[in-house]
Design a protein around this motif. Structure first.
Motif, PDB file in Angstrom:
ATOM      1  N   ARG A  15      10.158  11.393 -33.125  1.00  0.00           N
ATOM      2  CA  ARG A  15       9.821  12.625 -33.830  1.00  0.00           C
ATOM      3  C   ARG A  15       8.806  13.512 -33.113  1.00  0.00           C
ATOM      4  NH1 ARG A  15      14.049  12.654 -35.284  1.00  0.00           N
ATOM      5  NH2 ARG A  15      14.843  11.289 -36.873  1.00  0.00           N
ATOM      6  N   ALA A  16       7.878  12.933 -32.349  1.00  0.00           N
ATOM      7  CA  ALA A  16       6.818  13.760 -31.774  1.00  0.00           C
ATOM      8  C   ALA A  16       6.662  13.612 -30.263  1.00  0.00           C
ATOM      9  CB  ALA A  16       5.482  13.446 -32.453  1.00  0.00           C
ATOM     10  N   SER A  17       6.683  12.365 -29.765  1.00  0.00           N
ATOM     11  CA  SER A  17       6.410  12.189 -28.339  1.00  0.00           C
ATOM     12  C   SER A  17       7.116  10.961 -27.778  1.00  0.00           C
ATOM     13  CB  SER A  17       4.899  12.045 -28.096  1.00  0.00           C
ATOM     14  OG  SER A  17       4.420  10.852 -28.694  1.00  0.00           O
ATOM     15  N   ALA A  18       7.487  11.086 -26.524  1.00  0.00           N
ATOM     16  CA  ALA A  18       8.037   9.969 -25.755  1.00  0.00           C
ATOM     17  C   ALA A  18       7.415  10.075 -24.370  1.00  0.00           C
ATOM     18  CB  ALA A  18       9.554  10.049 -25.673  1.00  0.00           C
ATOM     19  N   VAL A  19       6.711   9.020 -23.963  1.00  0.00           N
ATOM     20  CA  VAL A  19       6.114   9.016 -22.634  1.00  0.00           C
ATOM     21  C   VAL A  19       6.672   7.834 -21.852  1.00  0.00           C
ATOM     22  CG1 VAL A  19       4.034  10.207 -23.405  1.00  0.00           C
ATOM     23  CG2 VAL A  19       4.024   7.706 -23.273  1.00  0.00           C
ATOM     24  N   HIS A  20       6.852   8.059 -20.570  1.00  0.00           N
ATOM     25  CA  HIS A  20       7.457   7.042 -19.706  1.00  0.00           C
ATOM     26  C   HIS A  20       6.603   6.875 -18.466  1.00  0.00           C
ATOM     27  CE1 HIS A  20      10.405   4.541 -17.846  1.00  0.00           C
ATOM     28  NE2 HIS A  20      10.956   5.465 -17.083  1.00  0.00           N
ATOM     29  N   LEU A  21       6.207   5.628 -18.188  1.00  0.00           N
ATOM     30  CA  LEU A  21       5.452   5.322 -16.975  1.00  0.00           C
ATOM     31  C   LEU A  21       6.327   4.496 -16.053  1.00  0.00           C
ATOM     32  CD1 LEU A  21       2.779   5.522 -15.429  1.00  0.00           C
ATOM     33  CD2 LEU A  21       2.070   3.401 -16.557  1.00  0.00           C
ATOM     34  N   GLU A  22       6.500   4.992 -14.823  1.00  0.00           N
ATOM     35  CA  GLU A  22       7.277   4.305 -13.793  1.00  0.00           C
ATOM     36  C   GLU A  22       6.316   3.894 -12.679  1.00  0.00           C
ATOM     37  OE1 GLU A  22      10.402   6.830 -12.360  1.00  0.00           O
ATOM     38  OE2 GLU A  22      11.182   7.190 -14.358  1.00  0.00           O
ATOM     39  N   MET A  23       6.432   2.640 -12.241  1.00  0.00           N
ATOM     40  CA  MET A  23       5.498   2.161 -11.224  1.00  0.00           C
ATOM     41  C   MET A  23       6.157   1.458 -10.046  1.00  0.00           C
ATOM     42  SD  MET A  23       2.466   0.810 -13.758  1.00  0.00           S
ATOM     43  CE  MET A  23       3.561  -0.217 -14.733  1.00  0.00           C
ATOM     44  N   ARG A  24       7.461   1.425  -9.985  1.00  0.00           N
ATOM     45  CA  ARG A  24       8.153   0.762  -8.869  1.00  0.00           C
ATOM     46  C   ARG A  24       8.520   1.787  -7.807  1.00  0.00           C
ATOM     47  NH1 ARG A  24      10.171  -4.353  -9.774  1.00  0.00           N
ATOM     48  NH2 ARG A  24      11.597  -3.939  -8.085  1.00  0.00           N
ATOM     49  N   ASP A  25       8.698   1.321  -6.588  1.00  0.00           N
ATOM     50  CA  ASP A  25       9.113   2.202  -5.500  1.00  0.00           C
ATOM     51  C   ASP A  25      10.619   2.204  -5.288  1.00  0.00           C
ATOM     52  OD1 ASP A  25       6.607   3.305  -4.741  1.00  0.00           O
ATOM     53  OD2 ASP A  25       6.092   1.392  -3.822  1.00  0.00           O
ATOM     54  N   ALA A  26      11.323   1.389  -6.054  1.00  0.00           N
ATOM     55  CA  ALA A  26      12.791   1.383  -5.994  1.00  0.00           C
ATOM     56  C   ALA A  26      13.325   0.787  -7.284  1.00  0.00           C
ATOM     57  CB  ALA A  26      13.293   0.575  -4.808  1.00  0.00           C
ATOM     58  N   LEU A  53      21.149  13.530 -20.128  1.00  0.00           N
ATOM     59  CA  LEU A  53      20.640  14.902 -20.150  1.00  0.00           C
ATOM     60  C   LEU A  53      20.773  15.491 -21.551  1.00  0.00           C
ATOM     61  CD1 LEU A  53      19.496  17.165 -18.302  1.00  0.00           C
ATOM     62  CD2 LEU A  53      21.850  17.877 -17.918  1.00  0.00           C
ATOM     63  N   ALA A  54      21.913  15.283 -22.189  1.00  0.00           N
ATOM     64  CA  ALA A  54      22.125  15.792 -23.548  1.00  0.00           C
ATOM     65  C   ALA A  54      21.164  15.137 -24.537  1.00  0.00           C
ATOM     66  CB  ALA A  54      23.577  15.563 -23.977  1.00  0.00           C
ATOM     67  N   LEU A  55      20.987  13.835 -24.434  1.00  0.00           N
ATOM     68  CA  LEU A  55      20.111  13.102 -25.345  1.00  0.00           C
ATOM     69  C   LEU A  55      18.669  13.610 -25.269  1.00  0.00           C
ATOM     70  CD1 LEU A  55      19.796  10.603 -27.264  1.00  0.00           C
ATOM     71  CD2 LEU A  55      19.179   9.333 -25.198  1.00  0.00           C
ATOM     72  N   VAL A  56      18.140  13.734 -24.067  1.00  0.00           N
ATOM     73  CA  VAL A  56      16.755  14.163 -23.902  1.00  0.00           C
ATOM     74  C   VAL A  56      16.614  15.640 -24.245  1.00  0.00           C
ATOM     75  CG1 VAL A  56      14.818  14.343 -22.298  1.00  0.00           C
ATOM     76  CG2 VAL A  56      16.295  12.331 -22.255  1.00  0.00           C
ATOM     77  N   THR A  57      17.587  16.456 -23.897  1.00  0.00           N
ATOM     78  CA  THR A  57      17.549  17.875 -24.243  1.00  0.00           C
ATOM     79  C   THR A  57      17.526  18.056 -25.756  1.00  0.00           C
ATOM     80  OG1 THR A  57      18.686  18.490 -22.194  1.00  0.00           O
ATOM     81  CG2 THR A  57      18.755  20.082 -24.001  1.00  0.00           C
ATOM     82  N   GLN A  58      18.322  17.270 -26.478  1.00  0.00           N
ATOM     83  CA  GLN A  58      18.308  17.347 -27.944  1.00  0.00           C
ATOM     84  C   GLN A  58      16.921  17.012 -28.478  1.00  0.00           C
ATOM     85  OE1 GLN A  58      21.436  14.665 -29.116  1.00  0.00           O
ATOM     86  NE2 GLN A  58      23.061  16.060 -28.453  1.00  0.00           N
ATOM     87  N   ALA A  59      16.277  15.997 -27.907  1.00  0.00           N
ATOM     88  CA  ALA A  59      14.940  15.606 -28.353  1.00  0.00           C
ATOM     89  C   ALA A  59      13.929  16.715 -28.075  1.00  0.00           C
ATOM     90  CB  ALA A  59      14.510  14.300 -27.677  1.00  0.00           C
ATOM     91  N   THR A  60      13.932  17.240 -26.867  1.00  0.00           N
ATOM     92  CA  THR A  60      12.950  18.283 -26.537  1.00  0.00           C
ATOM     93  C   THR A  60      13.231  19.558 -27.340  1.00  0.00           C
ATOM     94  OG1 THR A  60      14.189  18.977 -24.558  1.00  0.00           O
ATOM     95  CG2 THR A  60      12.427  17.352 -24.244  1.00  0.00           C
ATOM     96  N   ASN A  61      14.495  19.853 -27.614  1.00  0.00           N
ATOM     97  CA  ASN A  61      14.833  21.031 -28.418  1.00  0.00           C
ATOM     98  C   ASN A  61      14.341  20.910 -29.854  1.00  0.00           C
ATOM     99  OD1 ASN A  61      16.011  22.375 -26.296  1.00  0.00           O
ATOM    100  ND2 ASN A  61      18.115  21.910 -26.892  1.00  0.00           N
ATOM    101  N   ARG A  62      14.218  19.692 -30.356  1.00  0.00           N
ATOM    102  CA  ARG A  62      13.699  19.523 -31.719  1.00  0.00           C
ATOM    103  C   ARG A  62      12.190  19.313 -31.728  1.00  0.00           C
ATOM    104  NH1 ARG A  62      16.271  14.364 -31.156  1.00  0.00           N
ATOM    105  NH2 ARG A  62      14.730  12.723 -31.513  1.00  0.00           N
ATOM    106  N   GLY A  63      11.544  19.537 -30.577  1.00  0.00           N
ATOM    107  CA  GLY A  63      10.094  19.538 -30.514  1.00  0.00           C
ATOM    108  C   GLY A  63       9.437  18.273 -30.015  1.00  0.00           C
ATOM    109  N   VAL A  64      10.209  17.301 -29.568  1.00  0.00           N
ATOM    110  CA  VAL A  64       9.628  16.072 -29.026  1.00  0.00           C
ATOM    111  C   VAL A  64       9.063  16.377 -27.636  1.00  0.00           C
ATOM    112  CG1 VAL A  64      10.094  13.703 -28.251  1.00  0.00           C
ATOM    113  CG2 VAL A  64      11.194  14.583 -30.333  1.00  0.00           C
ATOM    114  N   SER A  65       7.812  16.019 -27.424  1.00  0.00           N
ATOM    115  CA  SER A  65       7.185  16.159 -26.115  1.00  0.00           C
ATOM    116  C   SER A  65       7.575  14.942 -25.281  1.00  0.00           C
ATOM    117  CB  SER A  65       5.661  16.207 -26.272  1.00  0.00           C
ATOM    118  OG  SER A  65       5.028  16.089 -25.019  1.00  0.00           O
ATOM    119  N   VAL A  66       8.254  15.184 -24.162  1.00  0.00           N
ATOM    120  CA  VAL A  66       8.690  14.097 -23.291  1.00  0.00           C
ATOM    121  C   VAL A  66       7.979  14.261 -21.959  1.00  0.00           C
ATOM    122  CG1 VAL A  66      10.656  12.936 -22.210  1.00  0.00           C
ATOM    123  CG2 VAL A  66      10.940  14.023 -24.456  1.00  0.00           C
TER     124      VAL A  66
END
Length: 170
Positions: A15-26, A53-66
């Protein structure tokens, strides 16, 4: 045993936020998109990852900060060059904000042992990979200590990170 919701379900319920941390080099060098890119093919992210792309775009369009933060070794690996190249057409196009942090600048940051997604600051999806970077089953956590560590780590990396548009590959 608790069933882990699919990534799609987690994103749709966010509903509000999704954050992703990536730490690998491959990651998943067996991915056909990476294999094609490594062989010299031009990759169209909108074509290769249309569902994502569609899934994340739908989330950001409804106001989710990604937001996505990547901790990378420099000089960067070939795989990180691939990720950097597709970021505009995939992550940025979907409405994500992306930052990059050279690993040498992350020494003072307490980082968790695994990559993760944190949804609405309350649900932690921990990504697991084998030693070669191939995808293993994720796990889900609502443990307040784990969430606190991961949220803190993400924010520290985010503050130190360089926006995608300004990050120069080394």
């Amino acid at each position: 045993m608790t069933t882990v919701p699919t990534f799609e379900e987690l994103f749709r319920d966010c509903r509000a936020s999704a954050v992703h941390l990536e730490m690998r080099d491959a990651y998943m060098k067996s991915d056909p998109a990476y294999i094609d890119w490594d062989a010299g093919a031009v990759i169209d992210p909108a074509e290769r990852w249309a569902d994502w792309l569609a899934l994340v775009t739908q989330a950001t369009n409804r106001g989710v900060s990604v937001r996505r933060a990547r901790v990378v070794s420099e000089p960067v690996s070939r795989y990180i060059r691939f990720e950097h190249e597709v970021t505009n057409g995939l992550n940025i196009a979907a409405g994500e904000e992306v930052r990059w942090l050279p690993r040498r600048k992350a020494t003072g940051v307490a980082l968790p042992g695994n990559d993760f997604w944190l949804f609405d600051s309350s649900l932690l999806l921990v990504n697991h990979f084998d030693g070669e970077g191939e995808w293993l089953e994720p796990s889900l956590s609502t443990d307040p200590q784990e969430i606190k560590l991961c949220a803190s780590a993400f924010e520290a990396v985010w503050e130190l990170g360089v926006p995608h548009t300004d990050y120069q590959l080394v």
